[in-house]
Write a protein that holds these residues in place. Sequence first.
Motif, PDB file in Angstrom:
ATOM      1  N   ILE A   1       1.530   9.266  -6.219  1.00 34.50           N
ATOM      2  CA  ILE A   1       1.959  10.655  -6.022  1.00 34.50           C
ATOM      3  C   ILE A   1       2.958  11.058  -7.099  1.00 34.50           C
ATOM      4  CG2 ILE A   1       3.255  12.202  -4.488  1.00 34.50           C
ATOM      5  CD1 ILE A   1       1.912  10.701  -2.136  1.00 34.50           C
ATOM      6  N   MET A   2       3.896  10.181  -7.405  1.00 34.60           N
ATOM      7  CA  MET A   2       4.875  10.479  -8.458  1.00 34.60           C
ATOM      8  C   MET A   2       4.194  10.640  -9.813  1.00 34.60           C
ATOM      9  SD  MET A   2       8.060   8.082  -7.259  1.00 34.60           S
ATOM     10  CE  MET A   2       8.974   8.373  -8.747  1.00 34.60           C
ATOM     11  N   ALA A   3       3.191   9.831 -10.098  1.00 30.82           N
ATOM     12  CA  ALA A   3       2.462   9.932 -11.365  1.00 30.82           C
ATOM     13  C   ALA A   3       1.726  11.267 -11.459  1.00 30.82           C
ATOM     14  CB  ALA A   3       1.486   8.768 -11.512  1.00 30.82           C
ATOM     15  N   ILE A   4       1.122  11.692 -10.381  1.00 30.60           N
ATOM     16  CA  ILE A   4       0.421  12.984 -10.366  1.00 30.60           C
ATOM     17  C   ILE A   4       1.407  14.127 -10.605  1.00 30.60           C
ATOM     18  CG2 ILE A   4      -0.828  14.608  -8.884  1.00 30.60           C
ATOM     19  CD1 ILE A   4      -2.190  12.092  -7.635  1.00 30.60           C
ATOM     20  N   LEU A   5       2.536  14.095  -9.951  1.00 33.94           N
ATOM     21  CA  LEU A   5       3.548  15.139 -10.131  1.00 33.94           C
ATOM     22  C   LEU A   5       4.083  15.147 -11.558  1.00 33.94           C
ATOM     23  CD1 LEU A   5       5.506  14.870  -6.763  1.00 33.94           C
ATOM     24  CD2 LEU A   5       3.904  16.658  -7.467  1.00 33.94           C
ATOM     25  N   LEU A   6       4.246  13.971 -12.147  1.00 32.86           N
ATOM     26  CA  LEU A   6       4.709  13.881 -13.525  1.00 32.86           C
ATOM     27  C   LEU A   6       3.689  14.484 -14.486  1.00 32.86           C
ATOM     28  CD1 LEU A   6       6.858  12.859 -15.501  1.00 32.86           C
ATOM     29  CD2 LEU A   6       5.616  10.702 -15.573  1.00 32.86           C
TER      30      LEU A   6
ATOM     31  N   VAL B   1       0.840  -1.203   0.000  1.00 39.34           N
ATOM     32  CA  VAL B   1       0.000   0.000   0.000  1.00 39.34           C
ATOM     33  C   VAL B   1       0.877   1.256   0.000  1.00 39.34           C
ATOM     34  CG1 VAL B   1      -1.698   1.315   1.334  1.00 39.34           C
ATOM     35  CG2 VAL B   1      -1.947  -1.156   1.101  1.00 39.34           C
ATOM     36  N   GLU B   2       1.927   1.263   0.805  1.00 36.19           N
ATOM     37  CA  GLU B   2       2.830   2.420   0.843  1.00 36.19           C
ATOM     38  C   GLU B   2       3.504   2.635  -0.513  1.00 36.19           C
ATOM     39  OE1 GLU B   2       4.270   2.420   5.497  1.00 36.19           O
ATOM     40  OE2 GLU B   2       5.225   1.041   4.093  1.00 36.19           O
ATOM     41  N   LEU B   3       3.940   1.572  -1.148  1.00 37.29           N
ATOM     42  CA  LEU B   3       4.566   1.689  -2.459  1.00 37.29           C
ATOM     43  C   LEU B   3       3.582   2.202  -3.514  1.00 37.29           C
ATOM     44  CD1 LEU B   3       6.764  -1.526  -2.510  1.00 37.29           C
ATOM     45  CD2 LEU B   3       7.531   0.838  -2.276  1.00 37.29           C
ATOM     46  N   ILE B   4       2.351   1.733  -3.464  1.00 39.81           N
ATOM     47  CA  ILE B   4       1.337   2.192  -4.421  1.00 39.81           C
ATOM     48  C   ILE B   4       1.047   3.679  -4.220  1.00 39.81           C
ATOM     49  CG2 ILE B   4      -1.117   1.999  -5.046  1.00 39.81           C
ATOM     50  CD1 ILE B   4      -0.820  -1.043  -4.637  1.00 39.81           C
ATOM     51  N   VAL B   5       0.969   4.132  -2.985  1.00 40.59           N
ATOM     52  CA  VAL B   5       0.728   5.551  -2.705  1.00 40.59           C
ATOM     53  C   VAL B   5       1.871   6.404  -3.249  1.00 40.59           C
ATOM     54  CG1 VAL B   5       0.572   7.264  -0.840  1.00 40.59           C
ATOM     55  CG2 VAL B   5      -0.778   5.167  -0.727  1.00 40.59           C
TER      56      VAL B   5
END
Length: 117
Positions: free
Chosen positions: A17-22, A9-13
Amino acid sequence: RREDGFTLVELIVVVAIMAILLLIAIGFHVQARERAGDATAKSNLRIAVPAIETYRSDHGTYAGMTVAALRASYSSGIEGIEILAADATGYCVWAVAGGRNWYLAGPDGDPTTTACA
């Protein structure tokens, strides 16, 4: 028993977040490229105006004006434009950069994305 590391779950979060920033960064990049293209086209039009007005002053008309003649006699820095129309009292010049068309209807117009009338 103790296990170190991250949960799924932590890795997916973190990946989300990285995808949103990208996506945000890509959006800013695309907008910056569009603004740069618009600035280039407008600049090309504005650089041509003094040469166009000098042509009219020398010939008494805008008729017969060509980009090649402007470059040869008035300003070798003119590039990226096309003269769409030129008559005794006015002209229409076109430039494109970054995928958008810019027009300048002269002698008193401002660069616009609307084609000359």
